[in-house]
Design an enzyme around this catalytic site. Sequence first.
Site, PDB file in Angstrom:
ATOM      1  NE  ARG A   1     -32.744 -33.995 -71.277  1.00  0.00           N
ATOM      2  CZ  ARG A   1     -32.434 -33.469 -70.319  1.00  0.00           C
ATOM      3  NH1 ARG A   1     -31.430 -32.933 -70.169  1.00  0.00           N
ATOM      4  NH2 ARG A   1     -33.042 -33.610 -69.301  1.00  0.00           N
TER       5      ARG A   1
ATOM      6  CG  HIS B   1     -26.532 -34.369 -68.054  1.00  0.00           C
ATOM      7  ND1 HIS B   1     -27.392 -35.177 -68.952  1.00  0.00           N
ATOM      8  CD2 HIS B   1     -27.073 -33.670 -67.412  1.00  0.00           C
ATOM      9  CE1 HIS B   1     -28.403 -34.639 -68.902  1.00  0.00           C
ATOM     10  NE2 HIS B   1     -28.166 -33.470 -67.945  1.00  0.00           N
TER      11      HIS B   1
ATOM     12  CB  ILE C   1     -25.684 -26.473 -71.486  1.00  0.00           C
ATOM     13  CG1 ILE C   1     -25.920 -26.829 -69.949  1.00  0.00           C
ATOM     14  CG2 ILE C   1     -26.415 -25.474 -72.001  1.00  0.00           C
ATOM     15  CD1 ILE C   1     -24.608 -27.278 -69.324  1.00  0.00           C
TER      16      ILE C   1
ATOM     17  CD  GLU D   1     -26.176 -37.074 -71.360  1.00  0.00           C
ATOM     18  OE1 GLU D   1     -26.800 -37.429 -70.205  1.00  0.00           O
ATOM     19  OE2 GLU D   1     -26.303 -35.982 -71.977  1.00  0.00           O
TER      20      GLU D   1
HETATM   21  P1  NAP Z   1     -37.893 -23.627 -71.211  1.00  0.00           P
HETATM   22  O1  NAP Z   1     -38.021 -22.553 -70.232  1.00  0.00           O
HETATM   23  O2  NAP Z   1     -39.132 -24.507 -71.803  1.00  0.00           O
HETATM   24  O3  NAP Z   1     -37.221 -23.036 -72.456  1.00  0.00           O
HETATM   25  C1  NAP Z   1     -36.981 -23.956 -73.474  1.00  0.00           C
HETATM   26  C2  NAP Z   1     -36.670 -22.725 -74.398  1.00  0.00           C
HETATM   27  O4  NAP Z   1     -36.226 -23.426 -75.790  1.00  0.00           O
HETATM   28  C3  NAP Z   1     -37.746 -21.762 -74.729  1.00  0.00           C
HETATM   29  O5  NAP Z   1     -36.929 -20.458 -75.367  1.00  0.00           O
HETATM   30  C4  NAP Z   1     -38.384 -22.088 -76.346  1.00  0.00           C
HETATM   31  O6  NAP Z   1     -38.718 -21.092 -77.184  1.00  0.00           O
HETATM   32  C5  NAP Z   1     -36.993 -22.612 -77.024  1.00  0.00           C
HETATM   33  N1  NAP Z   1     -37.601 -23.783 -77.888  1.00  0.00           N
HETATM   34  C6  NAP Z   1     -38.094 -25.106 -77.490  1.00  0.00           C
HETATM   35  N2  NAP Z   1     -38.128 -25.753 -78.799  1.00  0.00           N
HETATM   36  C7  NAP Z   1     -37.693 -25.001 -79.795  1.00  0.00           C
HETATM   37  C8  NAP Z   1     -37.640 -25.260 -81.178  1.00  0.00           C
HETATM   38  N3  NAP Z   1     -37.961 -26.399 -81.772  1.00  0.00           N
HETATM   39  N4  NAP Z   1     -36.957 -24.176 -81.910  1.00  0.00           N
HETATM   40  C9  NAP Z   1     -36.666 -23.189 -81.328  1.00  0.00           C
HETATM   41  N5  NAP Z   1     -36.479 -22.785 -79.804  1.00  0.00           N
HETATM   42  C10 NAP Z   1     -37.203 -23.826 -79.262  1.00  0.00           C
HETATM   43  O7  NAP Z   1     -36.719 -24.747 -70.657  1.00  0.00           O
HETATM   44  P2  NAP Z   1     -35.561 -24.573 -69.405  1.00  0.00           P
HETATM   45  O8  NAP Z   1     -36.067 -24.605 -68.206  1.00  0.00           O
HETATM   46  O9  NAP Z   1     -34.811 -23.394 -69.928  1.00  0.00           O
HETATM   47  O10 NAP Z   1     -34.659 -25.847 -69.962  1.00  0.00           O
HETATM   48  C11 NAP Z   1     -34.269 -26.179 -71.364  1.00  0.00           C
HETATM   49  C12 NAP Z   1     -33.657 -27.477 -71.428  1.00  0.00           C
HETATM   50  O11 NAP Z   1     -32.640 -27.403 -70.878  1.00  0.00           O
HETATM   51  C13 NAP Z   1     -34.578 -28.788 -70.628  1.00  0.00           C
HETATM   52  O12 NAP Z   1     -35.642 -29.216 -71.459  1.00  0.00           O
HETATM   53  C14 NAP Z   1     -33.451 -29.722 -70.441  1.00  0.00           C
HETATM   54  O13 NAP Z   1     -33.371 -30.684 -71.607  1.00  0.00           O
HETATM   55  C15 NAP Z   1     -32.136 -28.836 -70.428  1.00  0.00           C
HETATM   56  N6  NAP Z   1     -31.375 -29.033 -69.128  1.00  0.00           N
HETATM   57  C16 NAP Z   1     -30.078 -29.485 -68.999  1.00  0.00           C
HETATM   58  C17 NAP Z   1     -29.648 -29.656 -67.993  1.00  0.00           C
HETATM   59  C18 NAP Z   1     -28.267 -30.306 -67.759  1.00  0.00           C
HETATM   60  O14 NAP Z   1     -27.859 -30.557 -66.834  1.00  0.00           O
HETATM   61  N7  NAP Z   1     -27.324 -30.012 -68.770  1.00  0.00           N
HETATM   62  C19 NAP Z   1     -30.168 -29.042 -66.731  1.00  0.00           C
HETATM   63  C20 NAP Z   1     -31.313 -28.535 -66.951  1.00  0.00           C
HETATM   64  C21 NAP Z   1     -32.167 -28.432 -68.074  1.00  0.00           C
HETATM   65  P3  NAP Z   1     -39.888 -21.382 -77.962  1.00  0.00           P
HETATM   66  O15 NAP Z   1     -41.004 -22.223 -77.702  1.00  0.00           O
HETATM   67  O16 NAP Z   1     -40.573 -19.743 -78.418  1.00  0.00           O
HETATM   68  O17 NAP Z   1     -39.450 -21.976 -79.443  1.00  0.00           O
HETATM   69  C1  8YV Z   2     -31.502 -33.631 -64.551  1.00  0.00           C
HETATM   70  C2  8YV Z   2     -31.443 -32.458 -66.410  1.00  0.00           C
HETATM   71  O1  8YV Z   2     -31.962 -33.592 -63.293  1.00  0.00           O
HETATM   72  O2  8YV Z   2     -33.238 -30.882 -65.211  1.00  0.00           O
HETATM   73  C3  8YV Z   2     -32.791 -31.752 -66.301  1.00  0.00           C
HETATM   74  O3  8YV Z   2     -33.533 -31.876 -67.353  1.00  0.00           O
HETATM   75  O4  8YV Z   2     -30.689 -32.541 -67.538  1.00  0.00           O
HETATM   76  C4  8YV Z   2     -30.584 -32.434 -65.185  1.00  0.00           C
HETATM   77  O5  8YV Z   2     -30.883 -31.395 -64.014  1.00  0.00           O
HETATM   78  C5  8YV Z   2     -30.434 -34.825 -64.136  1.00  0.00           C
HETATM   79  O6  8YV Z   2     -29.962 -35.207 -65.549  1.00  0.00           O
HETATM   80  C6  8YV Z   2     -30.770 -35.832 -63.310  1.00  0.00           C
HETATM   81  O7  8YV Z   2     -30.245 -36.840 -63.566  1.00  0.00           O
END
Ligand code: NAP
Ligand code: 8YV
Length: 323
Positions: A233, A280, A231, A262
């Site tokens: 990237r 997504h 979920i 994508e």
């Molecule tokens: P966040 O608060 O920055 O958390 C990132 C987590 O990943 C932290 O626990 C970090 O811990 C860990 N991490 C980063 N690099 C790492 C590595 N090389 N090895 C191990 N752990 C690592 O980010 P978030 O707000 O939770 O969001 C996470 C990601 O979800 C976003 O960057 C985005 O790509 C994705 N996302 C997807 C959707 C969707 O629609 N599917 C929506 C929103 C976000 P450490 O730094 O301690 O390693």
């Molecule tokens: C994006 C996401 O906003 O926040 C992220 O990192 O992956 C999604 O919530 C979405 O892909 C926008 O198009």
Amino acid sequence: MSDPRPAILIPGKMNQRVLDRLGDRFEILRLDGADPALVTPEIATRTRAIATFNKVSSGLMDAVDHLEIVANFGVGYDGVDAAHAATKGIVVTNTPNVLDDEVADTTIGLLLNTLRRFPAAEAYLRAGKWASDGPFPLSPLTLRGRTVGLYGLGRIGLAIARRLEAFGVTLAYYTRNPRPDVPYRHYPTLKGLAEAVDTLIVIVPGTDSTRHTVNAEIFSALGEKGVVISIGRGITVDERALIEALQAGTIAAAGLDVFENEPHVPQALIDLPTVALLPHVGSASVATRDAMSDLVADNLIAWFEKGEAVTPVSETPFTRRGR
Ligand code: NAP
Ligand code: 8YV
């Protein structure tokens, strides 16, 4: 505002709510896409800010003469060259926190769809097969008795973990830095976590350090009851190795909201009955996208009116006053 109506460049599409919020304070400049070759001399001179759906290259930044801020729609900003922005004193902002609960809800739904095959069960009912063929087959997999590992325990990972506590499963996680504020066991390597759990939820950013880290070695470590939920990237999971692992029965199932290329999803994944797929949609409710839109707009307004952004990313901790 020192500049009465700074110009904001929108390369490609943008949520209408962002445009509505910005329209009366800023001049809006549009481009068909994020290609630097499309930038005219006039746009190059006038643009002070860019609002984007996660696509701003170093070339696009360099094509604009007086760029101060790039406001990304999304918490993940892997498509914005923040390292390059940092070298030029350009601030990059993202949309953290406001989508955590929505994405965590989506993850739980995807996990249950993967284990219990609810989309296939609904398709069965809609096709009239319940009446003609009898009950839908029992799901071979269940969440009951599972041990769930989180690869990533940041804002969204923690929201997922909190929800999973209510499901009575055992939780563990792998991150580079252990969190002092959680009761879950930390593993210092992803392989160690994969050996200890049967369900892996991937919620790390897409970076060079996470690229293809969920690979054949990790699938073998999870084992034949293994389930992978992706979920974060798409590039974090080696999609080709995932398809091979599913086809060979190295792991049991996968649930995917994000993909390597994508919106193109390999036909081999679509053909596998052991895979649940979403396009997504982690944050994709009107309410949450509105909250994200507001944060994009708030960052731009705060930058030009107060001199600092609301949610700058860690690589670019700049203020406008410091320029
Ligand atoms: P966040 O608060 O920055 O958390 C990132 C987590 O990943 C932290 O626990 C970090 O811990 C860990 N991490 C980063 N690099 C790492 C590595 N090389 N090895 C191990 N752990 C690592 O980010 P978030 O707000 O939770 O969001 C996470 C990601 O979800 C976003 O960057 C985005 O790509 C994705 N996302 C997807 C959707 C969707 O629609 N599917 C929506 C929103 C976000 P450490 O730094 O301690 O390693
Ligand atoms: C994006 C996401 O906003 O926040 C992220 O990192 O992956 C999604 O919530 C979405 O892909 C926008 O198009």
